[in-house]
Each structure stands twice: as C-alpha cells, then as structure tokens.
Scaffold this motif. Structure first.
Motif, PDB file in Angstrom:
ATOM      1  N   ARG A 157       0.892  -1.264  -0.005  1.00  0.00           N
ATOM      2  CA  ARG A 157      -0.094   0.095  -0.095  1.00  0.00           C
ATOM      3  C   ARG A 157       0.926   1.264   0.069  1.00  0.00           C
ATOM      4  NH1 ARG A 157      -5.304  -0.500   0.710  1.00  0.00           N
ATOM      5  NH2 ARG A 157      -5.160   1.205  -0.723  1.00  0.00           N
ATOM      6  N   VAL A 158       0.455   2.243  -0.674  1.00  0.00           N
ATOM      7  CA  VAL A 158       1.088   3.626  -0.447  1.00  0.00           C
ATOM      8  C   VAL A 158       0.673   4.355   0.620  1.00  0.00           C
ATOM      9  CG1 VAL A 158       1.323   5.853  -1.742  1.00  0.00           C
ATOM     10  CG2 VAL A 158       1.236   3.654  -3.063  1.00  0.00           C
ATOM     11  N   THR A 159       1.653   4.196   1.801  1.00  0.00           N
ATOM     12  CA  THR A 159       1.346   5.019   3.149  1.00  0.00           C
ATOM     13  C   THR A 159       2.281   6.302   3.077  1.00  0.00           C
ATOM     14  OG1 THR A 159       3.342   3.748   3.812  1.00  0.00           O
ATOM     15  CG2 THR A 159       1.049   2.911   4.016  1.00  0.00           C
ATOM     16  N   GLU A 160       2.328   6.965   3.944  1.00  0.00           N
ATOM     17  CA  GLU A 160       3.048   8.164   4.310  1.00  0.00           C
ATOM     18  C   GLU A 160       4.587   7.686   4.083  1.00  0.00           C
ATOM     19  OE1 GLU A 160       2.135  11.094   7.280  1.00  0.00           O
ATOM     20  OE2 GLU A 160       4.317  11.449   7.692  1.00  0.00           O
ATOM     21  N   PHE A 206      -4.958   0.240   9.065  1.00  0.00           N
ATOM     22  CA  PHE A 206      -4.213  -1.020   8.546  1.00  0.00           C
ATOM     23  C   PHE A 206      -4.435  -1.052   7.157  1.00  0.00           C
ATOM     24  CE2 PHE A 206      -4.928  -2.075  12.917  1.00  0.00           C
ATOM     25  CZ  PHE A 206      -3.584  -2.523  13.418  1.00  0.00           C
ATOM     26  N   HIS A 207      -5.053  -0.229   6.590  1.00  0.00           N
ATOM     27  CA  HIS A 207      -4.789  -0.160   5.111  1.00  0.00           C
ATOM     28  C   HIS A 207      -5.363  -1.423   4.467  1.00  0.00           C
ATOM     29  CE1 HIS A 207      -2.771   3.948   4.402  1.00  0.00           C
ATOM     30  NE2 HIS A 207      -2.399   3.561   5.799  1.00  0.00           N
ATOM     31  N   ALA A 208      -6.402  -1.761   5.124  1.00  0.00           N
ATOM     32  CA  ALA A 208      -7.078  -3.155   4.533  1.00  0.00           C
ATOM     33  C   ALA A 208      -7.636  -2.946   3.030  1.00  0.00           C
ATOM     34  CB  ALA A 208      -8.241  -3.689   5.416  1.00  0.00           C
ATOM     35  N   MET A 209      -7.797  -3.821   2.208  1.00  0.00           N
ATOM     36  CA  MET A 209      -8.089  -3.644   1.154  1.00  0.00           C
ATOM     37  C   MET A 209      -9.485  -4.481   0.856  1.00  0.00           C
ATOM     38  SD  MET A 209      -4.985  -4.136  -1.417  1.00  0.00           S
ATOM     39  CE  MET A 209      -3.862  -5.437  -0.592  1.00  0.00           C
ATOM     40  N   ALA A 246      -9.043  -2.037  -7.225  1.00  0.00           N
ATOM     41  CA  ALA A 246      -9.394  -0.830  -6.786  1.00  0.00           C
ATOM     42  C   ALA A 246      -8.493  -0.258  -5.814  1.00  0.00           C
ATOM     43  CB  ALA A 246     -10.784  -1.038  -6.005  1.00  0.00           C
ATOM     44  N   ALA A 247      -7.838  -0.968  -4.905  1.00  0.00           N
ATOM     45  CA  ALA A 247      -6.858  -0.650  -4.134  1.00  0.00           C
ATOM     46  C   ALA A 247      -5.736   0.231  -4.931  1.00  0.00           C
ATOM     47  CB  ALA A 247      -6.360  -1.435  -3.129  1.00  0.00           C
ATOM     48  N   LEU A 248      -5.197  -0.788  -5.656  1.00  0.00           N
ATOM     49  CA  LEU A 248      -3.994  -0.131  -6.551  1.00  0.00           C
ATOM     50  C   LEU A 248      -4.272   0.841  -7.340  1.00  0.00           C
ATOM     51  CD1 LEU A 248      -1.331  -0.859  -8.043  1.00  0.00           C
ATOM     52  CD2 LEU A 248      -2.475  -2.488  -9.484  1.00  0.00           C
ATOM     53  N   ALA A 249      -5.675   0.971  -7.966  1.00  0.00           N
ATOM     54  CA  ALA A 249      -5.843   2.229  -8.732  1.00  0.00           C
ATOM     55  C   ALA A 249      -5.857   3.485  -7.762  1.00  0.00           C
ATOM     56  CB  ALA A 249      -7.215   2.174  -9.382  1.00  0.00           C
ATOM     57  N   GLU A 250      -6.404   3.358  -6.578  1.00  0.00           N
ATOM     58  CA  GLU A 250      -6.143   4.654  -5.454  1.00  0.00           C
ATOM     59  C   GLU A 250      -5.118   4.670  -5.133  1.00  0.00           C
ATOM     60  OE1 GLU A 250      -7.245   4.111  -0.858  1.00  0.00           O
ATOM     61  OE2 GLU A 250      -9.313   3.465  -2.134  1.00  0.00           O
ATOM     62  N   ASP A 251      -3.943   3.825  -4.843  1.00  0.00           N
ATOM     63  CA  ASP A 251      -2.517   4.040  -4.630  1.00  0.00           C
ATOM     64  C   ASP A 251      -1.864   4.764  -5.825  1.00  0.00           C
ATOM     65  OD1 ASP A 251      -2.882   3.237  -1.889  1.00  0.00           O
ATOM     66  OD2 ASP A 251      -2.102   1.261  -2.537  1.00  0.00           O
ATOM     67  N   LEU A 252      -2.188   4.272  -6.855  1.00  0.00           N
ATOM     68  CA  LEU A 252      -1.456   4.897  -8.197  1.00  0.00           C
ATOM     69  C   LEU A 252      -1.782   6.289  -8.092  1.00  0.00           C
ATOM     70  CD1 LEU A 252      -2.051   1.925 -10.925  1.00  0.00           C
ATOM     71  CD2 LEU A 252       0.234   2.844  -9.788  1.00  0.00           C
ATOM     72  N   VAL A 253      -3.118   6.623  -8.134  1.00  0.00           N
ATOM     73  CA  VAL A 253      -3.791   8.087  -8.019  1.00  0.00           C
ATOM     74  C   VAL A 253      -2.959   8.833  -7.025  1.00  0.00           C
ATOM     75  CG1 VAL A 253      -5.710   9.655  -7.884  1.00  0.00           C
ATOM     76  CG2 VAL A 253      -5.774   7.737  -9.229  1.00  0.00           C
ATOM     77  N   SER A 254      -2.838   8.365  -5.965  1.00  0.00           N
ATOM     78  CA  SER A 254      -2.583   8.904  -4.872  1.00  0.00           C
ATOM     79  C   SER A 254      -1.065   9.450  -5.136  1.00  0.00           C
ATOM     80  CB  SER A 254      -2.522   8.423  -3.346  1.00  0.00           C
ATOM     81  OG  SER A 254      -1.367   7.874  -2.863  1.00  0.00           O
TER      82      SER A 254
END
Lengths: 170, 170
Positions: free
Chosen positions: A69-72, A124-127, A132-140
């Motif tokens: 996941r893309v976290t801080e 916990f950044h559960a998916m 959908a989670a990958l798309a969101e992380d790419l955008v972020s």
C-alpha cells in the motif's frame, strides 16, 4: 558482548551471515539504482521482487510493507529515492491472495495490559478489492505534490503462487 | 491491452517476468513465515536481506523503507505479521552509510507547481547517528501496546559493502 551472551536467534543469524560473507557475495558498489527504478511490493514470504522482474542487486530500490500500500512511509521513501538517489520510475506491485485483502481489522488487538488511552489508532490499510486499491494508490502517488511530474508510476499485479505479473493498465 | 500499447518499461518487465516463470522458480506454498520472523531493513540497492541472513523464501516477512526506520507503516505491517500470520520475532537491520543518515531534509522539495497549502508535511525520519536511531526504534517497538510482550525484538547493524552484520546489543 561475547557471543554466548547473545539471544540464540541472533547467534544463529550471525553464524549464517559469516557463511554469506565468506562466500564473497557479489555486492554492487553503486548506491543510486542503475535502472532508476523503485519497486513497492508486499512483505509476503513468497515474493522474490528483483528476480521475478529480471532485476539484479544495484538496479532498483525495493520497498515492502503489508499489502504494497502507498502510505506516508512509502511516499517519504520514494521522495528520498527520487530526489537523493535519482530514481524516476515506480512500480507498485501488490499480489493476489494478499492477507491485507479482506482483512478484518477487528481481529487485530493491542496488548490487553495497555490502557486504551495509550493505544494509538492504526490505519491498517485493509483492501476489499485488489485492483481498486491499486488504482487508488496509483492516483495518490500521481497526484502527490511530492512526486515530480516526470516520474513514471505504473502498477503490476502479481500472481504470487506462479510468480507471474500482469499489467492491469491502471 | 495489446502489449504494443504498454509503456516500454512495462513491456521489458513483463518480458523478464515470462523468463522467470518459464524457469519454474521454487516458490514456497506457505503464507505464514516458517521461521516466525520479520526483518525490517532499508530499500538500499545493495541489500539482499534473506541471503545475508542465511534465510530462504518462505521463512520471513521482509519490510523495507528508507533507513529501516520504525514508522506507523512498519508498526501496522508488524501487527498484521504477528497477529494474522504468527511471527514472534523482529530484526531491525539498518546499515552503515545509509542515505538517511545525515540526510539534509531541506534539500527535499515538493513540485514547484503545487500551492504550499496542498503539500502535506512529511517526516523524513532522518538519522544523525545510526546506533542512536536504532536504539530509539527498538524502544518504540518494545513499548508499543500493539506489540505483544512475547515478541523478541533485536537490532543488527549491516556493513552493506561487505554484507556483514554485527549485533550492537541494544
């Protein structure tokens, strides 16, 4: 500290490390990734991130956490990777069957002894859905003002049992 | 998507991945780390975390970020590692000569185009002293109410040029 006073786990890891060093491993000298690439993948035990992408030591930074996941933390590490060490491409590589997919965070509990007020809230950044989670992380990442507009950011989905990746075109 | 429409970087990684899969890599089937161990190390290009500790795929979770620092992301990943996948030991393994050591965070800049109010403040977890930072990170894990008191937490310092680790006894 004499080795006999060390924890048994440490003694066995030091032992294994002496064998590694004695084998004169081929360790690259460059610090900047020669392929100018950073890979973000999961901590999963079945993943050999460089090998499965045909890369060698020295070519790419490897970032790993639960779920890719893309976290801080990933963002700060990528800023250092890009601005201090010259990478200009990121591959986010989560995998099918990840433990973070469908994770019921209610099952994760702090130590009972701690007063609730001392327990920091963790995301916990559960998916629920891998793509959908990958798309969101790419955008972020693509929209983060910390990431240069010249940085390529792509996603690959790993079928971890076979070691095969596919490009979902996100 | 036809492969000809994919970014060149993706085409070359997919190509390399096909060779990897065709070689029938030995991928373990277990999801829970068989050594019940999680390794936290740096994203540095010179580190082969499992090999240098004499471990194989399947034995340990591998977490990597800039500097092997204990961040909220590392903590959440370790909670998942321990409570969902049964690990009971953590090795924090930062390395000498790390880019995060003495990092001047003033050199790290967001994209100029973004209005300052849109730029989140990032803690880059820069270190001034490797062993002091390791000691601090060990304490933060050992004292976290999210980490069970039965979990062993140790630090090793990596001489990355030789691949050799030492136990600082922290």
């Amino acid at each position: 500290m004499p080795e006999s006073d060390m924890p048994p786990l440490i003694r066995s890891l030091l032992d294994a490390n002496r064998s590694y060093v004695a084998g004169h491993p081929a360790i690259p000298e460059n610090v900047a990734p020669s392929a100018r690439l950073a890979i973000v993948t999961c901590m999963d035990v079945r993943i050999d991130p460089l090998a499965l992408l045909g890369l060698r030591l020295g070519q790419a930074h490897v970032l790993r956490n639960a779920g890719a996941r893309v976290t801080e933390d990933v963002l700060r590490s990528l800023v250092i990777s890009q601005q201090a060490l010259g990478t200009n491409a990121v591959i986010l590589m989560p995998h099918e069957g990840c433990g973070v997919l469908g994770l019921d965070v209610r099952t994760l509990r702090p130590r009972v002894a701690a007063p609730p007020s001392d327990v920091p809230v963790l995301d916990f950044h559960a998916m629920q859905d891998l793509e959908a989670a990958l798309a969101e992380d790419l955008v972020s990442l693509r929209e983060s003002p910390w990431i240069g507009t010249d940085v390529q950011i792509h996603g690959l989905v790993l079928d971890v049992a076979r070691g095969a990746v596919r490009y979902p075109g996100l």
